[in-house]
Design an enzyme around this catalytic site. Structure first.
Site, PDB file in Angstrom:
ATOM      1  CD  GLN A 166      -2.224   0.888   5.321  1.00  0.00           C
ATOM      2  OE1 GLN A 166      -1.454   0.700   4.379  1.00  0.00           O
ATOM      3  NE2 GLN A 166      -1.808   1.035   6.564  1.00  0.00           N
ATOM      4  CG  HIS A 173      20.244   6.826 -34.037  1.00  0.00           C
ATOM      5  ND1 HIS A 173      18.878   6.834 -34.101  1.00  0.00           N
ATOM      6  CD2 HIS A 173      20.654   8.007 -34.532  1.00  0.00           C
ATOM      7  CE1 HIS A 173      18.473   7.966 -34.621  1.00  0.00           C
ATOM      8  NE2 HIS A 173      19.531   8.705 -34.884  1.00  0.00           N
ATOM      9  CB  ALA A 206      -0.926   0.002   1.220  1.00  0.00           C
TER      10      ALA A 206
HETATM   11  P1  TTP Z   1       8.042   1.410   3.703  1.00  0.00           P
HETATM   12  O1  TTP Z   1       9.158   1.083   2.760  1.00  0.00           O
HETATM   13  O2  TTP Z   1       8.358   1.813   5.080  1.00  0.00           O
HETATM   14  O3  TTP Z   1       7.115   2.538   3.067  1.00  0.00           O
HETATM   15  P2  TTP Z   1       6.857   2.872   1.559  1.00  0.00           P
HETATM   16  O4  TTP Z   1       6.784   1.648   0.739  1.00  0.00           O
HETATM   17  O5  TTP Z   1       5.653   3.766   1.462  1.00  0.00           O
HETATM   18  O6  TTP Z   1       8.134   3.705   1.085  1.00  0.00           O
HETATM   19  P3  TTP Z   1       8.666   5.155   1.520  1.00  0.00           P
HETATM   20  O7  TTP Z   1       9.156   5.031   2.918  1.00  0.00           O
HETATM   21  O8  TTP Z   1       9.746   5.389   0.523  1.00  0.00           O
HETATM   22  O9  TTP Z   1       7.552   6.157   1.348  1.00  0.00           O
HETATM   23  O10 TTP Z   1       7.012   0.192   3.802  1.00  0.00           O
HETATM   24  C1  TTP Z   1       7.357  -1.155   4.032  1.00  0.00           C
HETATM   25  C2  TTP Z   1       6.317  -2.051   3.405  1.00  0.00           C
HETATM   26  O11 TTP Z   1       5.053  -1.926   4.026  1.00  0.00           O
HETATM   27  C3  TTP Z   1       6.078  -1.750   1.971  1.00  0.00           C
HETATM   28  O12 TTP Z   1       5.851  -2.987   1.339  1.00  0.00           O
HETATM   29  C4  TTP Z   1       4.835  -0.879   1.975  1.00  0.00           C
HETATM   30  C5  TTP Z   1       4.084  -1.402   3.153  1.00  0.00           C
HETATM   31  N1  TTP Z   1       3.298  -0.442   3.926  1.00  0.00           N
HETATM   32  C6  TTP Z   1       1.913  -0.510   3.859  1.00  0.00           C
HETATM   33  O13 TTP Z   1       1.349  -1.341   3.121  1.00  0.00           O
HETATM   34  N2  TTP Z   1       1.194   0.346   4.631  1.00  0.00           N
HETATM   35  C7  TTP Z   1       1.767   1.262   5.461  1.00  0.00           C
HETATM   36  O14 TTP Z   1       1.055   2.004   6.145  1.00  0.00           O
HETATM   37  C8  TTP Z   1       3.220   1.313   5.498  1.00  0.00           C
HETATM   38  C9  TTP Z   1       3.912   2.316   6.380  1.00  0.00           C
HETATM   39  C10 TTP Z   1       3.922   0.444   4.723  1.00  0.00           C
END
Ligand code: TTP
Length: 395
Positions: free
Chosen positions: A78, A310, A8
């Protein structure tokens, strides 16, 4: 076991690549990043996959659909990115969280054998040995089970980092409503802390693991997965092309006369290479991408629909979708002082830790002919350059 895959996130640190494509859907070898985690879960015996989606959710839905590799797929939305525990809680709120469940990050690469062990030894958590545990969530163990987890400690109890892979008992579903942490997110690690109070949780060694957060890590993820490919030529390859090592040319791809490809390299369906092009390093030429006459591409990712015309050179770079590099565009990937190349992440110039790093171009970037691009340059989606320009500032 049900596998919950978190996808998400907004992927703010990997911009400009995530401006239209969510990070879990960026290309890593022959599939999107998140498909590697989903495939590992299915390989480990997952009988159902739930993807948590939010940012650019439709791109994820369109790829995985309702069934993926004969396993049913469902989605929990989410709406706000309130943390990884909140993401799993979205699955519960959607009524999709019954029984024991595994949680994987959609932006992590795991060695698939580790995910098999994780499922077999549930309740379990993936642990990877690291040199600098201070930068990670660190697991402590006692008598072969996990006894604690501490985020980025000054004095790490072990060198075992949390690899973001969990096999939880059904009961964990009741403990998802953890309070927000200091950084204002509801963290899955706080759920784990509760689980280890009541269950013996086994650490499962993950031999190889990668968290893809920033653009050069996407390049490294491709280096890993492209190196795992075995030579396979299903496309049309000219007799006068020279393909060395583990080169994959998918059905529907064309390699024209005089091309030299030094594997590992992956030329995806619909792509054309040449004539007289030179492709080397771990390189991905995406679907329907085109590499023109006398172009050299080294250790780079060209996403779907991208064209390098190219007489151009692209090294250690990541180009988003539908990018068009005009003839004679040259990327510099090495600084005169040999220092590590820096890149702009959320407004700050940070070291990539790489001596060689070229440019990152967002979707739809177009360069004019004979554009010179300096190392560590960030071109946001839709940016353009004029003919003959030397670009040494992000745009
Ligand atoms: P992160 O790498 O912490 O967050 P992000 O993917 O949004 O990247 P950035 O920090 O660059 O903005 O997230 C870890 C994993 O969890 C990733 O697979 C995304 C997911 N995640 C969610 O699904 N919901 C959330 O609220 C958060 C914080 C993360």
């Amino acid at each position: 076991m049900k596998a919950v895959v978190l996808a998400a996130g907004k992927g703010t640190r990997i911009r400009p690549l995530s401006e239209t494509v969510p990070k879990p859907m960026l290309p890593v070898a022959d599939r999107p990043l998140a498909a590697h985690a989903v495939d590992a879960a299915i390989g480990a015996g997952a009988d159902e996959v739930v993807l948590v989606v939010g940012y650019e959710a439709d791109v994820v839905r369109n790829y995985f659909g309702d069934s993926y590799r004969d396993v049913p797929v469902s989605y929990a939305v989410q709406t706000e990115q309130n943390g990884t525990a909140d993401a799993v809680d979205a699955v519960r709120r959607a009524g999709l969280l019954e029984g024991p469940f595994a949680v994987l990050n959609g932006d992590n690469l795991y060695d698939p054998a580790a995910i098999e062990r994780l499922f077999e030894r549930a309740p379990a958590v993936g642990a990877v040995e690291v040199e600098n545990p201070r930068n990670y969530g660190v697991l402590s163990t006692d008598d072969g089970t996990i006894s604690g987890i501490v985020e980025k400690p000054d004095d790490p109890p072990t060198n075992l980092a949390n690899a973001g892979a969990y096999a939880f008992p059904a009961k964990a579903r009741e403990w998802l409503e953890v309070p927000a942490s200091e950084r204002g997110e509801r963290e899955i690690t706080d759920v784990l802390a509760r689980v280890i109070e009541e269950f013996a949780v086994t650490p499962v060694t993950v031999d190889r693991w990668m968290d893809v957060g920033r653009p050069w890590e996407l390049l490294e993820a491709n280096e890993w997965k492209i190196r795992e490919l075995d030579r396979r030529i299903d496309g049309e390859v000219s007799d006068s092309a020279h393909l060395e090592g583990d080169v994959v040319v998918e059905a529907g791809a064309t390699v024209k006369p005089g091309v030299v490809i030094e594997g590992p390299a992956l030329i995806r369906s619909g792509a054309t290479v040449g004539p007289n092009a030179y492709v080397r390093g771990a390189t991905l030429i995406g679907e329907n991408a085109s590499v023109g006459n006398a172009v050299e591409i080294k250790n780079s990712v060209l996403s779907a629909g991208t064209s390098v015309s190219h007489l151009s050179y692209v090294g250690d770079s990541v180009l988003g979708r539908d990018v068009n590099f005009g003839a004679g565009t040259t990327v510099a990937n090495l600084r005169h002082d040999d220092a590590d190349v820096k890149f702009t992440v959320k407004g700050d110039r940070v070291s990539t830790g790489r001596r060689k790093f070229g440019v990152v171009a967002g979707d739809g970037v177009k360069t004019g002919i004979n554009t010179s691009l300096t190392p560590g340059l960030r071109l946001d989606a839709g940016a353009t350059t004029r003919p003959g320009e030397t670009v040494d500032r992000d745009r």
